[in-house]
Structures are given as structure tokens and as C-alpha cells.
Write a protein that holds these residues in place. Structure first.
Motif, PDB file in Angstrom:
ATOM      1  N   GLY A   1       0.828  -1.209   0.000  1.00  0.00           N
ATOM      2  CA  GLY A   1       0.000   0.000   0.000  1.00  0.00           C
ATOM      3  C   GLY A   1       0.857   1.252   0.000  1.00  0.00           C
ATOM      4  N   PHE A   2       0.207   2.417  -0.082  1.00  0.00           N
ATOM      5  CA  PHE A   2       0.917   3.702  -0.114  1.00  0.00           C
ATOM      6  C   PHE A   2       1.092   4.258   1.296  1.00  0.00           C
ATOM      7  N   ASP A   3       2.183   5.000   1.480  1.00  0.00           N
ATOM      8  CA  ASP A   3       2.459   5.582   2.803  1.00  0.00           C
ATOM      9  C   ASP A   3       1.404   6.618   3.186  1.00  0.00           C
ATOM     10  N   ALA A   4       0.973   7.393   2.195  1.00  0.00           N
ATOM     11  CA  ALA A   4      -0.037   8.425   2.467  1.00  0.00           C
ATOM     12  C   ALA A   4      -1.066   8.419   1.356  1.00  0.00           C
ATOM     13  N   VAL A   5      -2.316   8.654   1.724  1.00  0.00           N
ATOM     14  CA  VAL A   5      -3.400   8.741   0.739  1.00  0.00           C
ATOM     15  C   VAL A   5      -4.179  10.027   0.997  1.00  0.00           C
ATOM     16  N   ILE A   6      -4.394  10.796  -0.071  1.00  0.00           N
ATOM     17  CA  ILE A   6      -5.149  12.045   0.025  1.00  0.00           C
ATOM     18  C   ILE A   6      -6.468  11.829  -0.703  1.00  0.00           C
TER      19      ILE A   6
ATOM     20  N   ASN B   1     -13.606   4.215   1.334  1.00  0.00           N
ATOM     21  CA  ASN B   1     -13.210   2.811   1.475  1.00  0.00           C
ATOM     22  C   ASN B   1     -11.956   2.503   0.654  1.00  0.00           C
ATOM     23  N   THR B   2     -11.859   3.092  -0.538  1.00  0.00           N
ATOM     24  CA  THR B   2     -10.644   2.902  -1.347  1.00  0.00           C
ATOM     25  C   THR B   2      -9.437   3.467  -0.607  1.00  0.00           C
ATOM     26  N   ALA B   3      -9.588   4.672  -0.061  1.00  0.00           N
ATOM     27  CA  ALA B   3      -8.466   5.322   0.634  1.00  0.00           C
ATOM     28  C   ALA B   3      -7.963   4.467   1.785  1.00  0.00           C
ATOM     29  N   THR B   4      -8.893   3.935   2.584  1.00  0.00           N
ATOM     30  CA  THR B   4      -8.469   3.172   3.763  1.00  0.00           C
ATOM     31  C   THR B   4      -7.976   1.778   3.385  1.00  0.00           C
ATOM     32  N   THR B   5      -8.260   1.352   2.160  1.00  0.00           N
ATOM     33  CA  THR B   5      -7.784   0.043   1.707  1.00  0.00           C
ATOM     34  C   THR B   5      -6.405   0.139   1.056  1.00  0.00           C
ATOM     35  N   ILE B   6      -6.127   1.243   0.345  1.00  0.00           N
ATOM     36  CA  ILE B   6      -4.839   1.321  -0.374  1.00  0.00           C
ATOM     37  C   ILE B   6      -3.733   1.954   0.474  1.00  0.00           C
ATOM     38  N   VAL B   7      -4.066   2.420   1.678  1.00  0.00           N
ATOM     39  CA  VAL B   7      -3.014   2.968   2.543  1.00  0.00           C
ATOM     40  C   VAL B   7      -2.304   1.800   3.235  1.00  0.00           C
ATOM     41  N   ARG B   8      -0.998   1.952   3.483  1.00  0.00           N
ATOM     42  CA  ARG B   8      -0.275   0.866   4.153  1.00  0.00           C
ATOM     43  C   ARG B   8      -0.636   0.835   5.637  1.00  0.00           C
ATOM     44  N   LYS B   9      -0.237  -0.227   6.322  1.00  0.00           N
ATOM     45  CA  LYS B   9      -0.483  -0.307   7.764  1.00  0.00           C
ATOM     46  C   LYS B   9       0.188   0.872   8.456  1.00  0.00           C
ATOM     47  N   GLN B  10      -0.529   1.503   9.348  1.00  0.00           N
ATOM     48  CA  GLN B  10      -0.063   2.707  10.059  1.00  0.00           C
ATOM     49  C   GLN B  10       0.281   3.864   9.121  1.00  0.00           C
TER      50      GLN B  10
ATOM     51  N   ASN C   1     -16.696   1.383   5.692  1.00  0.00           N
ATOM     52  CA  ASN C   1     -16.092   0.228   6.343  1.00  0.00           C
ATOM     53  C   ASN C   1     -14.983   0.676   7.293  1.00  0.00           C
ATOM     54  N   LEU C   2     -15.217   0.575   8.603  1.00  0.00           N
ATOM     55  CA  LEU C   2     -14.225   1.037   9.576  1.00  0.00           C
ATOM     56  C   LEU C   2     -13.290  -0.072  10.048  1.00  0.00           C
ATOM     57  N   SER C   3     -13.652  -1.330   9.783  1.00  0.00           N
ATOM     58  CA  SER C   3     -12.818  -2.411  10.314  1.00  0.00           C
ATOM     59  C   SER C   3     -11.426  -2.408   9.678  1.00  0.00           C
ATOM     60  N   THR C   4     -11.330  -1.941   8.412  1.00  0.00           N
ATOM     61  CA  THR C   4      -9.998  -1.882   7.779  1.00  0.00           C
ATOM     62  C   THR C   4      -9.064  -0.984   8.584  1.00  0.00           C
ATOM     63  N   ILE C   5      -9.631   0.057   9.210  1.00  0.00           N
ATOM     64  CA  ILE C   5      -8.794   0.996   9.967  1.00  0.00           C
ATOM     65  C   ILE C   5      -8.311   0.347  11.263  1.00  0.00           C
ATOM     66  N   VAL C   6      -9.204  -0.414  11.898  1.00  0.00           N
ATOM     67  CA  VAL C   6      -8.808  -1.131  13.115  1.00  0.00           C
ATOM     68  C   VAL C   6      -7.655  -2.079  12.796  1.00  0.00           C
ATOM     69  N   TRP C   7      -7.803  -2.817  11.710  1.00  0.00           N
ATOM     70  CA  TRP C   7      -6.783  -3.805  11.346  1.00  0.00           C
ATOM     71  C   TRP C   7      -5.480  -3.163  10.906  1.00  0.00           C
ATOM     72  N   SER C   8      -5.564  -2.081  10.141  1.00  0.00           N
ATOM     73  CA  SER C   8      -4.332  -1.488   9.581  1.00  0.00           C
ATOM     74  C   SER C   8      -3.694  -0.480  10.531  1.00  0.00           C
ATOM     75  N   GLU C   9      -4.429  -0.058  11.548  1.00  0.00           N
ATOM     76  CA  GLU C   9      -3.953   1.002  12.449  1.00  0.00           C
ATOM     77  C   GLU C   9      -3.578   2.264  11.675  1.00  0.00           C
ATOM     78  N   ALA C  10      -4.276   2.502  10.563  1.00  0.00           N
ATOM     79  CA  ALA C  10      -4.015   3.714   9.769  1.00  0.00           C
ATOM     80  C   ALA C  10      -4.471   4.946  10.545  1.00  0.00           C
ATOM     81  N   PHE C  11      -3.837   6.073  10.260  1.00  0.00           N
ATOM     82  CA  PHE C  11      -4.224   7.346  10.870  1.00  0.00           C
ATOM     83  C   PHE C  11      -5.101   8.101   9.878  1.00  0.00           C
ATOM     84  N   ILE C  12      -6.290   8.475  10.327  1.00  0.00           N
ATOM     85  CA  ILE C  12      -7.220   9.196   9.448  1.00  0.00           C
ATOM     86  C   ILE C  12      -7.371  10.607   9.996  1.00  0.00           C
ATOM     87  N   THR C  13      -7.206  11.608   9.152  1.00  0.00           N
ATOM     88  CA  THR C  13      -7.385  12.974   9.631  1.00  0.00           C
ATOM     89  C   THR C  13      -8.042  13.822   8.551  1.00  0.00           C
ATOM     90  N   GLY C  14      -8.528  14.974   8.959  1.00  0.00           N
ATOM     91  CA  GLY C  14      -9.081  15.920   8.005  1.00  0.00           C
ATOM     92  C   GLY C  14      -8.073  17.008   7.701  1.00  0.00           C
TER      93      GLY C  14
END
Ligand SMILES: [Zn+2]
Ligand SMILES: [Zn+2]
Length: 345
Positions: free
Chosen positions: A230-235, A245-254, A270-283
Motif C-alpha cells: 500500500g501507499f504511505d499516504a493517501v489524500i 473505502n478505497t483510501a483506507t484500503t490502499i493505505v499501508r499499515k499505520q 467500512n471502519l474495520s480496515t482501519i482497526v486492522w491497519s492502524e491507519a491514521f485518518i485525519t481531516g
């Protein structure tokens, strides 16, 4: 004194009206508007997704020349070429004092109960004004605002020269995020597009990967080119559940996901992808300070230095009198439109 202003008159309707010209109240300046871009958020109003003012002209991607100063304004002079933030701030609340003025407690529309850039003159609060270099064109000046939005989104992702950045959406904010990331020297960029003109522009702006969503599955593509990492950062610049859902799926873990789209209704995502990947989501909220300088200062510098060739984004120009055609073309991307400018020069 009378002037012309473009006013929403209904869903997908905007027309020129003769209105009373605003004189600048204390703390405001009067700007003779020269060029104003039509923003995705203007289109949300045009389509009725957000409220429409039937009294005052919109238009916040604007620039022009200071023609009158309200009482108490000392830092600007008549004749200054200026670009305008879309909101004013108080300068004294907790957030303003800590440099987070875009989160100001007393934040207000830059021209409250007055006309914006889709009028011959706009009265704007001095707190949101930036002087432009004399050599900068009005076309470039009107692009400072959207570039500042994209600059902040990239800054909030924390991406550095070792990071890969994926951008969802080939409209103005997506293309400027791409240009900003390339100018910053990130390792690799990807942008998703829907229309031919978006793909062609992204190519000239230096995208490493251009994924057309009409014939390619973004998630499969990213899996392939990143060995499943996945990508380090997704905008995310578009909005809608599918893009989230695409954004949270193509971002790498954390990795980091920055949301900078117009969400005009709640979404089922779909929020479970965020729990699993520990991705950081911000505005990313308009613009303020990113590091030592404001996003507006950074955008002015990027354009003035040529690091971002901003005018490449402008596909159409219309005089104020033809604003209804300008909106129609801007709303219909099959017209080839990316950024449409309303000109008064
Ligand atoms: Zn905008
Ligand atoms: Zn404040």
C-alpha cells in the motif's frame, strides 16, 4: 453605487443581477475582483447539495486589487494585488494564538452578508488577505487558494522524500496535491482520474502512476505495484463512501489518510480496515500554518517560483456576464473542464 453580481436563482441556475456595491466596514477592504475560479464547493451549492444564497454572490477562489480601505486597516494599501482566504479569523482566541487560525473559535466567511468573487467588487476582512508579488498574473493569483488547500493536505499527511503518496481524484484539489507532492520531492506518486483531460494533466504534472477508475480497479493496481503493502499516504479529494473505502484500503499499515473532500451527507463506510491497519485518518481544513509558514504563503511561493505551473489547470475562461455558461461547463466534466475561471480584466 451599483455593480454586477452573479446570484444563484435556483437549482443549477445562476444569473447576473444589479446590486448595491458593498463599502468596506471597519476591518475590511474593498477588492476590485479580477479572476475567480469555480470550486467544487461552488458546484455543491449550484446543485443544491449545500445551501444557496439568493442575495449575495459566492466566489472564494479570487484575487484582485485593493480599491478602498475600511477603518482601522493599516497593513494594506490601495493598489495592492491580493489573494483572499475564504474565512476571517479573530487573532486572539486559543487557536489563533497557537497558530491554528483555521480552527478559530470566531471564524466567519470572509465577506459575511456581502458579495464574494463572483461580483465586480468584494469586501473582505483584512485577516484573510495576502499580498501577491507584482509580477504574478491574476490568473495565477486566483489559483493560490486551491493550491493552499492541497498544500495543507500534503503537509498533514506528513509525507517526506522517502514516502509514496496516492491521491484520489483528478479534479483541482487532486491535481494540485499531486503538483505539491512532486514539488516537495516525495518518492512516488499515484493519482486516480475519471476523465481524459485529468489523465493528460496529471502526466504533465509528473505523476508516476495514473489510474483511470473507468477501466482499472484501484485496489488491485495498488496491490500489484506495492507488493501488497500500500501507499504511505493517501489524500482523498472526492468524497463518497466508495472513495473513503478505497483510501483506507490502499493505505499501508499505520499509513496516513487525509480527507479533504466535500462530504455533504453522512456515509456508510467500512471502519474495520482501519482497526486492522492502524491507519491514521485525519481531516484537512482549508489552510492555516503548515510548519513555519502559512499555506497561502507556501502556495504563493510555489506559483511565483514556477515550482508549480498552476495555470496548466485552467481549461476555460468566461467573462462575468457569461457565468451561467461557465458553471454549466464546470459542472459537466465531459466538456474537458478542470478549472474554469471567471474573468473581469
Ligand atoms: Zn474552494
Ligand atoms: Zn481566533
Amino acid at each position: 453605487m451599483k455593480m454586477k453580481a452573479a446570484i444563484y436563482t435556483g437549482i443549477e441556475e445562476i444569473a447576473i443581477r444589479e446590486v448595491e456595491r458593498n463599502e468596506p466596514p471597519p476591518g475590511f477592504v474593498l477588492v476590485d475582483t479580477k479572476q475567480t475560479g469555480i470550486c467544487g464547493s461552488d458546484l455543491h451549492s449550484y446543485f443544491g447539495h449545500w445551501g444557496q444564497s439568493h442575495e449575495h454572490a459566492a466566489g472564494h477562489e479570487t484575487c484582485g486589487v485593493v480599491t478602498a480601505l475600511g477603518e482601522g486597516v493599516t497593513e494594506f494599501d490601495i493598489g495592492d494585488k491580493v489573494a483572499v482566504e475564504c474565512f476571517s479569523h479573530c487573532g486572539t482566541c486559543k487557536y489563533c494564538e497557537t497558530g491554528q487560525y483555521n480552527l478559530c473559535f470566531n471564524r466567519a466567511w470572509i465577506s459575511p452578508n456581502m458579495h464574494g468573487g463572483f461580483a465586480e467588487y468584494t469586501a473582505t476582512h483584512h485577516s484573510g488577505l495576502f499580498k501577491l508579488p507584482k509580477r504574478m498574473t491574476f490568473e495565477q493569483g486566483a489559483l493560490v487558494e486551491p493550491l493552499a488547500v492541497s498544500h495543507r493536505a500534503i503537509a498533514r499527511s506528513g509525507a517526506n522524500s522517502r514516502d509514496t503518496v496516492a491521491i484520489i481524484g483528478g479534479g483541482t484539489i487532486g491535481q494540485f496535491a499531486l503538483a505539491d507532492a512532486v514539488a516537495a520531492g516525495v518518492k512516488e506518486t499515484l493519482i486516480t482520474v475519471k476523465y481524459e483531460q485529468q489523465a493528460a494533466l496529471a502526466k504533465t504534472l509528473g505523476a508516476d502512476h495514473i489510474v483511470n477508475i473507468s477501466d482499472t480497479d484501484v485496489q488491485d493496481y495498488v496491490k500489484d505495484v506495492t507488493n501488497g503493502i500500500g501507499f504511505d499516504a493517501v489524500i482523498e479529494t472526492v468524497g463518497g463512501a466508495e472513495n473513503f473505502n478505497t483510501a483506507t484500503t490502499i493505505v499501508r499499515k499505520q499509513g496516513a489518510v487525509v480527507l479533504v473532500a466535500g462530504y455533504y451527507k453522512p456515509l456508510e463506510v467500512n471502519l474495520s480496515t482501519i482497526v486492522w491497519s492502524e491507519a491514521f485518518i485525519t481531516g484537512s481544513n482549508c489552510y492555516g500554518y503548515s510548519g513555519m509558514e502559512t499555506d497561502f504563503e507556501a502556495a504563493i511561493e510555489l506559483i511565483d517560483s514556477g515550482k508549480v505551473d498552476a495555470t496548466k489547470l485552467v481549461t476555460h475562461y468566461y467573462p462575468l456576464d457569461e457565468i451561467s455558461e461557465a458553471f454549466r461547463v464546470s459542472a459537466d466534466k465531459t466538456s474537458g473542464a478542470i478549472k474554469v475561471h471567471v474573468c473581469q480584466e
